[in-house]
Design a protein around this motif. Structure first.
Motif, PDB file in Angstrom:
ATOM      1  N   MET A   1      35.073 -33.899   8.590  1.00  0.00           N
ATOM      2  CA  MET A   1      34.218 -33.260   9.435  1.00  0.00           C
ATOM      3  C   MET A   1      34.609 -32.450  10.624  1.00  0.00           C
ATOM      4  O   MET A   1      34.109 -31.363  10.717  1.00  0.00           O
ATOM      5  CB  MET A   1      33.063 -34.048   9.952  1.00  0.00           C
ATOM      6  N   VAL A   2      35.496 -32.649  11.158  1.00  0.00           N
ATOM      7  CA  VAL A   2      36.244 -31.857  12.025  1.00  0.00           C
ATOM      8  C   VAL A   2      36.321 -30.454  11.793  1.00  0.00           C
ATOM      9  O   VAL A   2      36.362 -29.491  12.169  1.00  0.00           O
ATOM     10  CB  VAL A   2      37.468 -32.649  12.724  1.00  0.00           C
ATOM     11  N   ALA A   3      37.174 -30.550  10.339  1.00  0.00           N
ATOM     12  CA  ALA A   3      37.417 -29.007   9.663  1.00  0.00           C
ATOM     13  C   ALA A   3      36.010 -28.230   9.358  1.00  0.00           C
ATOM     14  O   ALA A   3      36.269 -27.142   9.353  1.00  0.00           O
ATOM     15  CB  ALA A   3      38.025 -29.287   8.484  1.00  0.00           C
ATOM     16  N   GLN A   4      34.943 -29.091   9.183  1.00  0.00           N
ATOM     17  CA  GLN A   4      33.844 -28.281   8.830  1.00  0.00           C
ATOM     18  C   GLN A   4      33.335 -27.598  10.116  1.00  0.00           C
ATOM     19  O   GLN A   4      32.593 -26.436   9.852  1.00  0.00           O
ATOM     20  CB  GLN A   4      32.711 -29.058   8.242  1.00  0.00           C
ATOM     21  N   TRP A   5      33.459 -27.895  11.276  1.00  0.00           N
ATOM     22  CA  TRP A   5      33.120 -27.251  12.523  1.00  0.00           C
ATOM     23  C   TRP A   5      34.076 -26.205  13.445  1.00  0.00           C
ATOM     24  O   TRP A   5      33.908 -25.878  14.146  1.00  0.00           O
ATOM     25  CB  TRP A   5      32.521 -28.278  13.429  1.00  0.00           C
ATOM     26  N   ALA A   6      35.313 -26.408  12.602  1.00  0.00           N
ATOM     27  CA  ALA A   6      36.413 -25.872  13.328  1.00  0.00           C
ATOM     28  C   ALA A   6      36.198 -24.308  13.449  1.00  0.00           C
ATOM     29  O   ALA A   6      35.637 -23.517  12.291  1.00  0.00           O
ATOM     30  CB  ALA A   6      37.791 -26.022  12.567  1.00  0.00           C
ATOM     31  N   PRO A   7      36.529 -23.490  14.545  1.00  0.00           N
ATOM     32  CA  PRO A   7      36.310 -22.044  14.612  1.00  0.00           C
ATOM     33  C   PRO A   7      37.605 -21.395  13.919  1.00  0.00           C
ATOM     34  O   PRO A   7      38.696 -22.113  13.633  1.00  0.00           O
ATOM     35  CB  PRO A   7      36.474 -21.681  16.111  1.00  0.00           C
ATOM     36  N   GLY A   8      37.297 -20.363  13.404  1.00  0.00           N
ATOM     37  CA  GLY A   8      38.339 -19.436  12.889  1.00  0.00           C
ATOM     38  C   GLY A   8      38.562 -19.555  11.292  1.00  0.00           C
ATOM     39  O   GLY A   8      39.311 -18.770  10.755  1.00  0.00           O
ATOM     40  N   ALA A   9      37.865 -20.251  10.772  1.00  0.00           N
ATOM     41  CA  ALA A   9      37.771 -20.661   9.219  1.00  0.00           C
ATOM     42  C   ALA A   9      36.589 -19.640   8.633  1.00  0.00           C
ATOM     43  O   ALA A   9      35.602 -19.386   9.426  1.00  0.00           O
ATOM     44  CB  ALA A   9      37.719 -21.995   8.886  1.00  0.00           C
ATOM     45  N   SER A  10      36.800 -19.094   7.564  1.00  0.00           N
ATOM     46  CA  SER A  10      35.807 -18.364   6.735  1.00  0.00           C
ATOM     47  C   SER A  10      35.205 -19.311   5.657  1.00  0.00           C
ATOM     48  O   SER A  10      34.292 -18.468   5.037  1.00  0.00           O
ATOM     49  CB  SER A  10      36.589 -17.139   6.074  1.00  0.00           C
ATOM     50  N   ASP A  11      35.501 -20.548   5.339  1.00  0.00           N
ATOM     51  CA  ASP A  11      35.030 -21.112   4.200  1.00  0.00           C
ATOM     52  C   ASP A  11      34.592 -22.608   4.440  1.00  0.00           C
ATOM     53  O   ASP A  11      34.482 -23.347   3.833  1.00  0.00           O
ATOM     54  CB  ASP A  11      36.091 -21.114   3.317  1.00  0.00           C
ATOM     55  N   ASN A  12      34.314 -22.782   5.852  1.00  0.00           N
ATOM     56  CA  ASN A  12      33.770 -24.128   6.357  1.00  0.00           C
ATOM     57  C   ASN A  12      32.326 -24.059   6.687  1.00  0.00           C
ATOM     58  O   ASN A  12      31.632 -23.034   6.486  1.00  0.00           O
ATOM     59  CB  ASN A  12      34.482 -24.706   7.304  1.00  0.00           C
ATOM     60  N   TYR A  13      31.738 -25.082   7.094  1.00  0.00           N
ATOM     61  CA  TYR A  13      30.233 -25.229   7.371  1.00  0.00           C
ATOM     62  C   TYR A  13      29.994 -24.158   8.653  1.00  0.00           C
ATOM     63  O   TYR A  13      28.877 -23.416   8.484  1.00  0.00           O
ATOM     64  CB  TYR A  13      29.826 -26.851   7.727  1.00  0.00           C
TER      65      TYR A  13
END
Length: 432
Positions: free
Chosen positions: A243-255
């Motif tokens: 879930m941390v990864a889903q809200w992380a800034p800088g990603a193009s493929d998360n929530y």
């Protein structure tokens, strides 16, 4: 509750998470000087979620270390430390529940971490003469810890090796939502045990010797009990990493990237719907009104530890966090930025002032519940407040319910002020 084991895509260390959190805090605090727009408010909402789940992960890792120490060396001091780590882990997690409503990705995920009530006999031994469970639940006395295989609803499952994947797959076995094998409350039960006090003072009294080895082991299967506790805490960490990864800034493929690429009005709607639904249907309704009207201590949220007052308090804090754009992290730093309050104040300062006052009033009502439960003189836990004939306790709980209902009306008005005509927060079928 949808259950799914998710291997974590990120290997976040506590140091890395804290470093990222400090950077986020500094960025958010400087952002408060800018004029709020719907887009900036939604972006900061994602920042709040990211910080909250980071803190939930940090405290879950501390809990995992404490339980590992308990399993390796079952002493009273290590049991106490593990319980304290569990209580600390609830503080940030309960503040994240406001993100559940409106964000399907969170709602689909959270049952594996926070489902309740649970029929604890699925997991471990219970005292049969005072064990209340869901009628017709074939898994209510399966006792995974004492078994190498279990049969629920005609299905036989091999539970010889207790792994995070296995436990995740046992949630809702036999079609019953009361069959909860994982999450905070499964860990809570493994630390405190059954609460046999009813409406009287006291919580679960699991002996530390339930984790002892050899002749010192009590209630049998001590090694298996340790294996279960180890697997379920490991699962908690991997779920939170996901879930941390889903809200992380800088990603193009998360929530977060999906949320930010959508129309800002959609994000604002999610924020207000989350606030209103947690306030009305979930906290005021499912977590307080149901338990009070039924005089049912089985329906209190943290029933094994008698920590329910804190879970309610920090749910309320999470609602206030989203409106004000402020979140106090576990390291004491403040995440602050453009908020719903800023948006509402631009067009209706009077409504903003009223809603902020109502949020403060609900926090005050919840703090009365919290302080009474933690009083050094005649403490009254939530399960005592809801006892039949307890007029004082009923007044405390009803005071919190009514404050939450009142603020929900203003949340709906704020939504209309921001162009959202039909917020319809979930009332969970309750009439207030």
């Amino acid at each position: 509750m949808k259950t799914m084991f998710r291997p974590a895509p990120l290997a976040l260390t506590i140091a890395a998470v804290m470093s990222a959190g400090c950077a986020l805090t500094a960025q958010s605090e400087s952002a408060t000087t800018a004029t709020a727009t719907k887009a900036s408010v939604v972006e900061h909402y994602a920042d709040l979620a990211y910080a909250g789940y980071q803190d939930a992960l940090i405290t879950a890792k501390a809990l995992d270390k404490a339980t590992d120490k308990l399993i390796a060396n079952p002493t009273e001091a290590n049991m106490k430390a593990a319980k304290e780590a569990w209580l600390a882990a609830r503080v940030p997690y309960q503040q994240t529940e406001v993100f559940r409503f409106g964000n399907t990705i969170v709602d689909d995920w959270e049952g594996q971490l926070n489902a309740w009530p649970l029929d604890e006999g699925l997991i471990d031994y219970v005292q049969a003469d005072d064990y209340q469970y869901e009628l017709g639940n074939a898994g209510a006395t399966a006792n995974i810890i004492a078994s190498k295989s279990i049969n629920v609803g005609g299905e036989t499952l091999d539970v010889t090796t207790l792994t995070p994947e296995l436990l995740a797959g046992l949630n809702e076995i036999g079609g019953s939502e009361a069959n909860v094998a994982t999450g905070y409350h499964a860990i809570e039960f493994l630390l405190w045990g059954q609460d046999l006090q009813g409406f009287e003072a006291g919580n679960g009294q699991r002996p530390v010797t339930d984790y002892a080895t050899g002749a010192d082991c009590t209630n049998g299967n001590c090694e298996r009990r340790g294996e279960y506790l180890d697997a379920v805490t490991d699962l908690l960490i991997s779920d939170l990493e996901w879930m941390v990864a889903q809200w992380a800034p800088g990603a193009s493929d998360n929530y977060r990237s999906q949320l930010m690429s959508a129309d800002a009005d959609e994000g604002v709607q999610k924020m207000l719907f989350g606030m209103g639904s947690l306030s009305l249907g979930e906290l005021a309704g499912e977590r307080m009104k149901v338990a009070l009207e039924a005089n049912s201590y089985e329906d209190e949220h943290d029933c094994f530890s008698d920590n329910t007052h804190n879970s309610h308090y920090y749910n309320g804090q999470g609602i206030q966090n989203v409106y004000t754009g402020n979140y106090r992290r576990v390291d004491g730093s403040l995440v602050s930025g453009p908020s719903l309050s800023d948006l509402v104040a631009q067009s209706n300062p009077e409504l903003d002032t009223r809603l902020k006052a109502e949020l403060e009033a609900s926090m005050q009502a919840l703090s009365v519940m919290k302080s009474r439960a933690e009083s050094s003189q005649a403490p009254m836990a939530f399960d005592m407040m809801i006892a039949p004939g307890n007029a004082k306790g009923s007044s405390i709980v009803n005071g919190a319910i009514m404050a939450l209902v009142e603020q929900t009306g203003s949340i709906e008005q704020a939504a209309r002020e921001l162009g959202i005509e039909a917020l319809s927060p979930d009332d969970a079928g309750h009439a207030f």
